[in-house]
Design an enzyme around this catalytic site. Sequence first.
Site, PDB file in Angstrom:
ATOM      1  N   CYS A  94       9.259  -4.520 -52.792  1.00 17.89           N
ATOM      2  CA  CYS A  94       7.908  -5.058 -52.926  1.00 17.89           C
ATOM      3  C   CYS A  94       7.340  -4.670 -54.291  1.00 17.89           C
ATOM      4  O   CYS A  94       7.890  -5.039 -55.320  1.00 17.89           O
ATOM      5  CB  CYS A  94       7.030  -4.636 -51.752  1.00 17.89           C
ATOM      6  SG  CYS A  94       5.521  -5.633 -51.614  1.00 17.89           S
ATOM      7  N   GLU A 133      12.015  -3.661 -44.234  1.00 16.95           N
ATOM      8  CA  GLU A 133      11.735  -2.782 -43.097  1.00 16.95           C
ATOM      9  C   GLU A 133      10.801  -3.429 -42.075  1.00 16.95           C
ATOM     10  O   GLU A 133      10.667  -2.945 -40.956  1.00 16.95           O
ATOM     11  CB  GLU A 133      11.160  -1.442 -43.581  1.00 16.95           C
ATOM     12  CG  GLU A 133       9.710  -1.452 -43.997  1.00 16.95           C
ATOM     13  CD  GLU A 133       9.403  -2.046 -45.365  1.00 16.95           C
ATOM     14  OE1 GLU A 133       8.232  -1.989 -45.769  1.00 16.95           O
ATOM     15  OE2 GLU A 133      10.315  -2.578 -46.035  1.00 16.95           O
ATOM     16  N   HIS A 159       9.397  -7.303 -47.492  1.00 20.57           N
ATOM     17  CA  HIS A 159       9.549  -5.997 -46.839  1.00 20.57           C
ATOM     18  C   HIS A 159      10.738  -6.047 -45.875  1.00 20.57           C
ATOM     19  O   HIS A 159      10.605  -6.541 -44.760  1.00 20.57           O
ATOM     20  CB  HIS A 159       8.276  -5.634 -46.069  1.00 20.57           C
ATOM     21  CG  HIS A 159       7.159  -5.217 -46.956  1.00 20.57           C
ATOM     22  ND1 HIS A 159       7.034  -3.938 -47.425  1.00 20.57           N
ATOM     23  CD2 HIS A 159       6.134  -5.918 -47.470  1.00 20.57           C
ATOM     24  CE1 HIS A 159       5.967  -3.856 -48.191  1.00 20.57           C
ATOM     25  NE2 HIS A 159       5.401  -5.045 -48.234  1.00 20.57           N
TER      26      HIS A 159
END
EC number: 4.3.2.10
Length: 191
Positions: free
Chosen positions: A76, A170, A168
């Site tokens: 990011c 995650e 992202h």
Amino acid sequence: MIVIVDYGLGNIHNVKRAVEHLGYDVVLSRDPKTIQSADQLILPGVGHFKDAMTAIRQYNLDTLLQQYDKPIVGICLGMQLMYEGSEEGHETGLGLLKGQITEIQTPYTVPHLGWNNLIAPNADLTHDVYFVHSYQAPMNDDVVAYADYGTRIPGIVQHGRYIGIQFHPEKSGEIGLQILAQALKGGWQHA
């Protein structure tokens, strides 16, 4: 060992859990010796480019990151910090990747927020992933995969040992973890 660079801005604990889930030994640190001893680094980031670069300089991490000779994965804002500079705050970046970060120019609402499909002509990466950003990297030869948001937005970039992931991983479910795992294995240029 993988070190997640902790300069005070970022989603570091979620990234740490994701990397641990993939089976890696991972440490959060801003200590120069710990960073230098790492097999590779993850540069996370959430927030404003200028604030992030100010923090990186405050902790004397800029030169350390520029001289680090092993793989770095930026996530990011961390990906954006790897470039030469940004319109956001008109600030100089780390210069690991060529080009400038610019404001997203699109007929759609900015920020680019939510799930969007990756498009990857030369890699098997056509999947929905989770984006949150208002600025973008340049579309150039380093782009591995991009998203269409009324304009092409780089989603994954790679230049040698430097890999950037704009979305992202995650927060992008199982596919996000698979993409993060591939990045930590060296990426896509030799796949």
